[in-house]
Design an enzyme around this catalytic site. Structure first.
Site, short mmCIF file in Angstrom:
data_model
loop_
_atom_site.label_atom_id
_atom_site.label_comp_id
_atom_site.label_asym_id
_atom_site.label_seq_id
_atom_site.Cartn_x
_atom_site.Cartn_y
_atom_site.Cartn_z
N LYS A 172 49.77 82.44 23.74
CA LYS A 172 49.17 82.47 25.09
C LYS A 172 47.88 83.13 25.00
CE LYS A 172 49.22 85.25 28.63
NZ LYS A 172 47.95 85.14 29.23
N GLY A 225 47.24 94.21 24.04
CA GLY A 225 46.56 94.38 25.16
C GLY A 225 47.11 95.79 25.81
N SER A 226 47.29 96.02 26.92
CA SER A 226 47.44 97.48 27.65
C SER A 226 48.65 98.03 27.34
CB SER A 226 46.91 97.27 29.06
OG SER A 226 48.13 96.72 29.90
N THR A 227 48.89 99.41 27.30
CA THR A 227 50.12 99.89 27.47
C THR A 227 51.13 99.72 28.42
OG1 THR A 227 49.03 101.82 26.01
CG2 THR A 227 51.17 102.28 27.03
N GLY A 230 52.44 96.31 27.97
CA GLY A 230 53.70 96.47 26.82
C GLY A 230 54.83 97.18 27.09
N CYS A 281 40.40 98.56 21.49
CA CYS A 281 41.24 99.29 21.35
C CYS A 281 41.16 100.71 20.60
CB CYS A 281 42.78 98.79 21.10
SG CYS A 281 42.70 97.96 19.60
N GLU A 381 42.18 105.33 28.77
CA GLU A 381 41.77 104.30 28.14
C GLU A 381 40.50 103.52 28.98
OE1 GLU A 381 42.26 100.88 24.70
OE2 GLU A 381 43.55 100.71 26.51
#
Length: 482
Positions: A172, A225-227, A230, A281, A381
């Protein structure tokens, strides 16, 4: 420019005909209407991958490798068009997409093409009369979710090892930057990848991404991707006991010691934070500089930041383009407000460029802010061209600041003292450490973090392990009754 889903070796419309717009971040104009994958489309893609797996996983490893090598060649042959496509979709300057991103993408596919028939099993020394051997086996259908910041490069980081190991993939791409992934799928078909081995289903996380996570026939999810997302994926994957690989956020500490080569450190620091508009990142988002060189270092860095050419990413002289979306631009700008409210001092940038030609785009000047280590802009972040600055007196204080966030992805240090370099590198809580450089990657070097930066590794032999199970077989060669 391909804009439809790629399923079972063909470009097809979404089942319900849905589409979404992908925008040019330079001026906000519509680049294309892209087919939007939803649950039914993901199900079709997983079924195609499942059908292809039997043949692909049993194909000689060298033959899988040859196709990956052909794909690398095709990417290099298409470099000009691919780079321009990536630049228009992401805002990443053409000098970087052509000079770094496309070349790294080809190099990664070439690395794993060569790896395919060299990833070996082992023989375990056991009692006489028995042979115990351990072989790596492909997992099956793998779901991969790639981010919007370096889309073409991450396609290779994930596809390369998964395909070399014998898996079939449903990927994706981000709904913000889907175009280069679709072009890679087209090139893969052109060089002869069997139908169903690679499937591309651009769409939204809450629909296409969620279905990949929940699908019972998907053996593993690899997500960058982002925490926060995740964590959601890890919880969702637990329902079907999927394997999960998470490459998440970072808050890179970049330590400059008093004995550092200042010109080199200034250049490397600027690259570490302002390359790709800070949308990385591993960006060097926290500068931790020794008090003895702080003033000189910051004078040099601020002066350099002021010379960075911000502009249309398609122009060959542009060094920093727009952020990739208006929403993200606004998020980064909100951190500037927060930093000001918390007493931070803006040393450079801090606003959108004044040039009228950039007014419709998602631009922010290279920004440097001095603030406290516990400030939000220093702990969270930001993912943009915003560097925070801290000062230290001792090596111990530098390490305390560097390790003072929940993240643990990348970090760097600048010193001419080799003993200090080894000691500090060992003490930094990060999956990757650069000494007298920053943000350098190679297909053979494992990439990943610890803490809330995730778990698992991209690249190298570690990535091949991520996409295989280890099967142990014990053979009674003496036919003795045991």
């Amino acid at each position: 420019m391909q804009t439809r889903l790629f399923i079972g070796g063909e470009f097809v419309d979404a089942a319900d005909g849905a589409t979404f717009e992908t925008l040019d971040p330079h001026d906000g104009s519509v680049l294309a209407e892209v087919a939007e994958a939803k649950q039914e489309d993901v199900d079709r893609a997983v079924a195609a991958a499942k059908r292809a797996f039997h043949h692909w996983s049993r194909l000689a490893a060298a033959d899988r490798g040859r196709l990956l090598l052909k794909l690398a060649d095709a990417i290099e042959a298409d470099a000009q068009d691919l780079a321009l496509l990536e630049t228009r979709d992401t805002g990443h300057p053409l000098r970087d997409t052509l000079g770094l991103d496309v070349q790294r993408t080809a190099a990664t596919f070439r690395y794993f093409g060569g790896m395919a028939d060299k990833f070996q099993g082992t023989v375990v020394p056991v009692e006489q009369g028995f042979l115990d051997y351990v072989v790596p086996e492909a997992l099956g259908v793998v779901g991969q979710i790639v981010p919007w910041n370096f889309p073409i490069m991450f396609v290779s980081w994930k596809l390369g090892p998964a395909l070399a190991a014998g898996n079939c993939v449903v990927m994706k791409p981000s709904e913000i930057t889907p175009l280069s992934a679709l072009r890679i799928a087209e090139l893969a078909a052109d060089v002869g990848f069997p139908p169903g081995v690679i499937n591309m289903v651009p769409g939204y996380g809450q629909t296409a991404g969620q279905r990949l996570v929940n699908h019972p026939d998907v053996a593993k999810i690899s997500f960058t991707g982002s925490t926060n997302v995740g964590k959601q994926i890890a919880r969702g994957a637990a329902e079907t006991l999927k394997q999960v690989h998470l490459e998440l956020g970072g808050k890179g500490a970049n330590i400059v010691f008093g004995d550092a080569n200042l010109p080199a450190a200034v250049g490397g620091t600027a690259f570490g934070i302002f390359h790709n508009q800070g949308q990385a990142c591993i960006a060097a988002s926290r500068l931790i500089v020794h008090e003895s060189v702080k003033d000189e270092f910051l004078d040099r860095l601020v002066a350099l930041a002021g010379t960075i050419r911000v502009g249309d990413p398609k122009a060959p002289t542009t060094e920093m383009g727009p952020l990739t979306s208006a929403l993200h631009r606004d998020r980064v700008m909100s951190y500037l407000e927060v930093a000001g409210d918390e007493g931070g001092t803006v040393l450079a940038g801090g606003k959108a460029p004044e040039a009228a030609a950039l007014a419709s785009g998602y631009y922010i000047e290279p920004t440097i802010v001095e603030t406290r280590p516990e400030a939000r802009a220093a702990q969270e972040e930001v993912f943009g061209p915003l560097m925070v600055v801290h000062t230290f007196k001792t090596d111990e204080e530098a390490l305390e600041i560097a390790n003072g966030t929940a993240y643990g992805l990348g970090g760097g240090l600048w010193t001419t003292d080799l003993s200090r370099a080894h000691k500090v590198a060992r003490e930094l809580r990060a999956g990757m450490v650069w000494v007298n450089s920053y943000k350098r990657v190679n297909p053979g070097s494992p990439f990943g973090g610890m803490g809330v930066s995730g778990y698992g590794r991209e690249m190298g032999f570690e990535a091949m392990r991520e996409y295989t199970d280890r099967k142990s077989t014990r053979l009674n060669s003496s036919h003795a009754n045991i």
